[in-house]
Motif scaffolding. Structure first.
Motif, short mmCIF file in Angstrom:
data_model
loop_
_atom_site.label_atom_id
_atom_site.label_comp_id
_atom_site.label_asym_id
_atom_site.label_seq_id
_atom_site.Cartn_x
_atom_site.Cartn_y
_atom_site.Cartn_z
N LEU A 289 0.70 -1.28 0.03
CA LEU A 289 -0.14 -0.06 0.00
C LEU A 289 0.81 1.28 0.01
CD1 LEU A 289 -2.89 -1.02 2.57
CD2 LEU A 289 -3.13 -0.73 -0.04
N TRP A 290 2.07 1.29 0.69
CA TRP A 290 3.00 2.27 0.64
C TRP A 290 3.50 2.67 -0.66
CZ3 TRP A 290 8.20 2.50 -0.73
CH2 TRP A 290 8.76 3.65 -0.38
N GLU A 291 3.85 1.59 -1.46
CA GLU A 291 4.26 1.79 -2.84
C GLU A 291 3.05 2.40 -3.86
OE1 GLU A 291 6.20 -1.40 -4.74
OE2 GLU A 291 7.66 -1.60 -3.07
N LEU A 292 1.83 2.02 -3.55
CA LEU A 292 0.79 2.56 -4.44
C LEU A 292 0.63 3.85 -4.14
CD1 LEU A 292 -1.95 -0.27 -4.11
CD2 LEU A 292 -0.31 0.10 -6.02
N MET A 293 0.82 4.32 -2.64
CA MET A 293 0.61 5.76 -2.35
C MET A 293 1.74 6.53 -3.10
SD MET A 293 -2.28 5.95 -0.72
CE MET A 293 -2.84 4.65 -2.12
N LEU A 294 2.96 5.91 -2.97
CA LEU A 294 4.28 6.52 -3.34
C LEU A 294 4.10 6.90 -5.04
CD1 LEU A 294 6.91 7.96 -2.60
CD2 LEU A 294 7.88 5.41 -3.51
N LEU A 295 3.53 5.89 -5.49
CA LEU A 295 3.30 6.09 -7.20
C LEU A 295 2.22 6.79 -7.48
CD1 LEU A 295 4.97 2.46 -7.87
CD2 LEU A 295 6.05 4.70 -7.83
N GLY A 296 1.32 7.24 -6.60
CA GLY A 296 0.25 7.73 -6.77
C GLY A 296 -0.84 7.12 -7.90
N GLU A 297 -1.05 5.69 -7.48
CA GLU A 297 -2.17 4.93 -8.02
C GLU A 297 -3.43 5.06 -7.60
OE1 GLU A 297 -1.29 1.88 -10.33
OE2 GLU A 297 0.17 3.21 -10.78
N PRO A 298 -4.47 4.78 -8.45
CA PRO A 298 -5.74 4.99 -8.19
C PRO A 298 -6.15 3.80 -7.15
CG PRO A 298 -5.66 5.12 -10.65
CD PRO A 298 -4.18 4.52 -9.87
N LEU A 299 -6.76 4.20 -6.03
CA LEU A 299 -7.12 3.07 -5.16
C LEU A 299 -8.69 3.46 -4.66
CD1 LEU A 299 -6.60 0.68 -3.32
CD2 LEU A 299 -5.78 2.32 -1.57
N LEU A 300 -9.51 2.51 -4.86
CA LEU A 300 -10.75 2.54 -4.30
C LEU A 300 -10.97 1.72 -2.94
CD1 LEU A 300 -13.77 3.37 -4.68
CD2 LEU A 300 -14.30 1.00 -5.92
N VAL A 301 -11.43 2.45 -1.78
CA VAL A 301 -11.33 1.99 -0.64
C VAL A 301 -12.87 1.58 -0.08
CG1 VAL A 301 -10.85 2.08 2.12
CG2 VAL A 301 -9.29 2.86 0.43
N ILE B 230 19.55 27.27 -11.30
CA ILE B 230 19.46 26.02 -10.80
C ILE B 230 19.85 25.21 -12.21
CG2 ILE B 230 18.39 24.21 -9.54
CD1 ILE B 230 16.96 26.55 -8.07
N HIS B 231 20.69 23.88 -11.87
CA HIS B 231 21.08 23.10 -12.87
C HIS B 231 19.68 22.30 -13.07
CE1 HIS B 231 25.14 24.52 -13.00
NE2 HIS B 231 25.11 23.95 -11.70
N PRO B 232 19.41 21.60 -14.40
CA PRO B 232 18.18 20.96 -14.49
C PRO B 232 18.10 19.57 -13.83
CG PRO B 232 19.61 20.95 -16.70
CD PRO B 232 20.21 21.96 -15.65
N PHE B 233 17.23 18.88 -13.44
CA PHE B 233 17.17 17.62 -13.11
C PHE B 233 17.28 16.69 -14.27
CE2 PHE B 233 15.47 13.69 -11.55
CZ PHE B 233 15.72 13.61 -9.97
N ARG B 234 18.19 15.52 -14.11
CA ARG B 234 18.36 14.61 -15.32
C ARG B 234 18.36 13.33 -14.46
NH1 ARG B 234 20.08 17.74 -19.52
NH2 ARG B 234 21.37 19.62 -19.16
N GLN B 235 17.27 12.63 -14.95
CA GLN B 235 16.84 11.53 -14.43
C GLN B 235 18.00 10.26 -14.42
OE1 GLN B 235 13.26 10.01 -15.52
NE2 GLN B 235 12.21 11.97 -15.38
N ASP B 236 18.55 10.18 -15.54
CA ASP B 236 19.97 9.26 -15.87
C ASP B 236 20.82 9.47 -14.84
OD1 ASP B 236 18.13 7.83 -17.55
OD2 ASP B 236 19.28 8.92 -19.36
N PHE C 215 9.04 8.90 -11.17
CA PHE C 215 9.38 9.80 -11.68
C PHE C 215 8.18 10.33 -12.38
CE2 PHE C 215 14.02 8.86 -11.55
CZ PHE C 215 14.25 9.74 -10.51
N LYS C 216 7.29 9.35 -12.89
CA LYS C 216 6.13 9.72 -13.60
C LYS C 216 5.00 9.97 -12.98
CE LYS C 216 7.69 5.99 -16.82
NZ LYS C 216 7.37 4.84 -17.59
N ASP D 70 6.37 15.26 -9.38
CA ASP D 70 6.18 16.52 -9.82
C ASP D 70 5.85 17.47 -8.80
OD1 ASP D 70 5.46 18.29 -12.18
OD2 ASP D 70 3.43 18.40 -11.16
N GLY D 71 4.86 17.23 -7.87
CA GLY D 71 4.58 17.98 -6.62
C GLY D 71 6.24 18.22 -5.76
N TRP D 72 6.77 17.24 -5.39
CA TRP D 72 7.80 17.42 -4.64
C TRP D 72 8.90 18.19 -5.45
CZ3 TRP D 72 12.83 15.75 -6.09
CH2 TRP D 72 13.83 15.90 -5.27
#
Length: 611
Positions: free
Chosen positions: A260-272, A480-486, A515-516, A521-523
Motif C-alpha cells: 500500500l505504501w508503494e501504491l501511495m508513493l506512485l500515485g496509483e488510483p485506489l478504491l477503498v 539551478i541546474h536541470p534535473f536529469r533522471q539518468d 518520476f512519472k 512533480d509536486g515534490w
C-alpha cells in the motif's frame, strides 16, 4: 493562554440570522475564528427535501450551491452504512468558484513554518462531521437525524474530532445558542503558529495542543507539553492534532502495508470500500499519511458518494483512472469502477485483542459486483521485498498486549524510515569540488536525521545548486541546474537507499515509476521553489555585503533606481516570509535603500519616496 472574554461583545458581530457581511480582513470580526475554521454547518433531514443545510455560521461565510449540495450529501452516511447512534468521520471537497476569502499574512506565516504535509489546503475544504441518528417518536420519520460539520482548510483531524466530541452532544440538546457561544470562544483562540503549544478553551474545557513545525524531529515522540500549573480546569492534552491510530486503522492490512505504501508513493488510483464512513475516512487518511513528511500530492476523498459533484469525473471510462484515493461505502462503486486497477475491500471492524484475519491479495477478475468479500484486489507486483520482521514485531506486540499507541509508533517509524530512505538520495545536503554549494546545510524536509549519512558529494538535488562563490552582487543569480533522471539513477550505485534501508528489491524500477507520478512533480516543484528562494536570499546577502558607494560611482540614475526597486521587491517578499533572510540582512537592505535614494536628485526622491 488567551483568556475567554464574555460572549456579549461578540454577539454584536453577527447573529445566526444576520445578513452577509462580505470578506473578513485581518483584525476584523471572526478573523481569529477563520484562522482555524471557515464555517460551521448544521445539516438535517427534511422529509420533503432530504438532506438540507439548516445553518451556516458565521452567517457571512459564502458557500456556492455546489458546495452546499456536497456538504449536505457527504454529512450523512448513505443507506448502506446503517449507522445508529453517534458517528464521526470526515470528507474533503473541491472549492468551487475561486478563492473567496483573502489569505491573511498570519496564514502565510503559519504555512511557511508548517510541514508541507500539514499546510492549509488552498483549493479544498475538509468537513469534519459528527452525525447523530437516534429513535425519536416526536419526528414523523421516527428518527432524529442531524450532523454538525466543521469546515476547515487545516488537516487537523484529531483536534477537530476532539472539538466535535465536546460541542456536538451539547449542541443537539441546546441548539443555536450553544453553537454561537462556541464560535465566539474559537474567535478568541490564538493563531495556529507552528512550533507552539497552545491552550484552547471551549465549553469549560481547555484543549492543549502542539502545532507541528517543519523544524520538529520527524522521528521524535509527542512534544513536551506546557506546565499545567495555574490552569483551571486542568487541560485535556492531545498528543497530536493530526495523527490517527495508525495501527488500529491498518490492523486488517498489516501484511500488505508495504504494498500500500508503494501504491501511495506512485500515485496509483485506489478504491477503498468500507462498511461505514468512519472506517472509510480513517483508512483513506491513514493511507495518505504513509508518505509523511512528504506531501500527498494526489487527490483523495476520505468519504465519497454517488451524489458528489465529481462523480462523473472520477468514474469516466473514456480515459485512464485519475490518481485519487476514494473512500466509499456503497457497493455500487464496485460495478462503476471495475476498470480501476486497485480495490481495497474492508470488512466490519473487530474488537481489540488478537490480530484480525488479514485480508488476502486477490486478482481484480475475482471482484464480484453483488458480494465482494474483503480483500486487496490488485495485479500489482511490489518493487521491494516485504519486510517480514515488521509483521513479526507487531504480532509479538499483540501477544504481549503492547498498547496500541506503542504499536502505532513502531508502524509509523517503519514507514517514516522507508520514505526517508527513498527520498534522501534526492534531497540531501552536498558539495562537489570547487567550493561550497549555495544553500549549504541541507533540506527543510529532513531536519536532524539520525540515519546513516550518505556520501555528501552524491546527494543529487543539492548538487544542482550553483556554487556559492558564483553568486556575485551585481549580476543576475546563476540558474539551478536541470534535473536529469539518468544522472540521478547512476548516482544510486554509491549513494542509494541501500545505505539506510535493509530492504532489497528493484529500487531503480521504483524510482523510474516514481518520476512519472504526481508526487515527484509536486515534490520537485516545491523543492525547486525552495532552492530558487535560497538563491535569491543569498544574492540579497551578497548585495548587502558589497561596497555600495564604489558600485554607484559609474552608474546612471536609471541603474540606481532599478537597484532600489529590486531591493524593495525582495524586502517585501522576505517580510512576507517568502525568502529565508536574516533580520540583520533586512536591516542592512533598508539602510542601503535609504542611502541610495538620498544620493539621487530631489525630484527622483519624491517619486521613489512620496510624502
Amino acid at each position: 493562554m488567551d483568556q475567554v472574554s464574555g460572549a456579549g461583545p461578540h454577539r454584536a458581530r453577527g447573529c445566526l440570522g444576520a445578513p452577509s457581511c462580505g470578506a473578513r480582513a485581518p483584525g476584523a470580526p471572526w478573523a481569529r475564528f477563520s484562522a482555524w475554521l471557515e464555517c460551521v454547518c448544521v445539516v438535517t433531514f427534511d422529509l420533503e427535501l432530504g438532506q438540507a443545510l439548516e445553518l451556516v455560521y458565521p452567517s457571512d461565510f459564502q458557500l456556492t450551491d455546489k458546495e452546499k449540495s456536497s456538504i449536505c450529501y457527504l454529512s450523512f452516511p448513505d443507506s448502506h452504512s446503517g449507522c445508529l447512534g453517534d458517528t464521526q468521520f470526515c470528507f474533503r471537497i473541491r472549492q468551487c468558484g475561486g478563492q473567496r476569502r483573502p489569505w491573511h499574512t498570519d496564514d502565510r506565516h503559519c504555512d511557511s513554518g508548517a510541514p508541507v504535509s500539514l499546510q492549509r489546503e488552498p483549493a479544498h475544504y475538509f468537513g469534519y462531521v459528527y452525525f447523530r441518528q437516534v429513535k425519536d417518536s416526536s419526528v414523523k420519520r421516527g428518527y432524529f437525524q442531524k450532523s454538525l460539520v466543521l469546515v476547515s482548510r487545516l488537516p487537523f483531524v484529531r483536534l477537530f474530532q476532539a472539538l466535535l466530541s465536546l460541542v456536538a452532544p451539547e449542541y443537539f440538546d441546546k441548539l443555536a445558542p450553544c453553537l454561537e457561544a462556541v464560535c465566539n470562544e474559537i474567535d478568541q483562540w490564538p493563531a495556529p503558529v507552528p512550533g507552539q503549544t497552545l491552550n484552547l478553551p471551549v465549553m469549560g474545557v481547555v484543549l492543549q495542543v502542539h502545532i507541528p513545525s517543519s523544524a520538529d524531529k520527524p522521528e521524535s515522540g509527542p512534544p513536551k507539553q506546557c506546565s499545567h500549573k495555574n490552569l483551571l480546569p486542568a487541560p485535556v492534552v492531545l498528543t497530536s492534532v493530526h495523527e490517527l491510530d495508525l495501527f488500529r486503522c491498518f490492523r486488517p492490512v498489516l501484511a500488505h502495508v508495504q504494498l500500500l505504501w508503494e501504491l501511495m508513493l506512485l500515485g496509483e488510483p485506489l478504491l477503498v470500500l468500507a462498511p461505514s464512513p468512519a472506517v472509510s475516512s480513517e483508512m483513506v487518511l491513514a493511507l495518505t499519511s504513509c508518505l509523511q513528511p512528504l506531501k500527498f500530492c494526489c487527490d483523495y476523498r476520505p468519504y465519497f458518494t454517488v451524489h458528489d459533484s465529481e462523480f462523473k469525473e472520477f468514474t469516466t471510462r473514456t480515459q485512464a483512472p485519475p490518481s485519487v484515493v476514494l473512500g466509499v461505502t456503497n457497493p455500487f462503486f464496485i460495478k462503476t469502477l471495475q476498470h480501476w486497477p486497485h480495490v481495497l475491500r474492508i470488512g466490519e471492524p473487530k474488537m481489540p485483542g488478537d490480530l484480525p484475519k488479514q485480508i488476502k491479495l486477490k486478482k481484480p477478475s475475482r471482484l464480484k459486483i453483488l458480494d465482494t468479500k474483503p480483500g486487496l484486489y490488485t495485479a500489482y507486483t511490489t518493487y521491494l521485498h516485504r519486510d517480514k520482521a515488521l509483521l513479526r514485531r507487531l504480532l509479538k506486540g499483540l501477544q504481549r498486549k503492547r498498547p496500541s499507541d506503542v504499536q502505532t509508533a513502531v508502524l509509523r517509524q517503519h514507514l517514516l524510515e522507508l520514505t526517508q530512505s527513498f527520498i534522501i538520495p534526492l534531497v540531501g545536503p552536498g558539495r562537489r569540488g570547487g567550493g561550497r554549494r549555495a544553500g549549504g546545510a541541507g533540506s527543510r524536509l529532513w531536519p536532524r536525521l539520525r540515519l546513516t549519512p550518505l556520501p555528501p558529494q552524491e546527494h543529487y538535488m543539492a548538487s544542482l545548486m550553483p556554487l556559492q562563490k558564483s553568486i556575485t552582487p551585481w549580476k543576475t543569480p546563476p540558474q539551478i541546474h536541470p534535473f536529469r533522471q539518468d544522472d540521478f539513477l547512476r548516482s544510486l550505485e554509491r549513494s542509494g537507499p541501500q545505505l539506510t534501508c535493509l530492504l532489497k528489491g528493484d529500487w531503480l524500477g521504483l524510482y523510474r515509476r516514481f518520476f512519472k507520478s504526481p508526487h515527484f512533480d509536486g515534490w520537485y516543484r516545491q523543492r525547486h521553489k525552495e532552492m530558487a528562494q535560497k538563491l535569491e536570499a543569498l544574492h540579497l546577502e551578497a548585495i548587502c555585503e558589497a561596497n555600495l558607494e564604489i558600485w554607484m560611482q559609474d552608474k546612471s540614475e536609471v541603474e540606481v533606481v532599478d537597484l532600489v526597486l529590486k531591493l524593495r521587491e525582495r524586502l517585501v517578499r522576505a517580510q512576507g516570509h517568502q525568502l529565508p533572510v536574516k533580520e540583520a540582512t533586512l536591516k542592512r537592505a533598508r539602510l542601503y535603500i535609504e542611502t541610495v535614494v538620498g544620493s539621487l536628485p530631489k525630484d527622483l526622491q519624491v517619486v521613489l519616496c512620496p510624502p
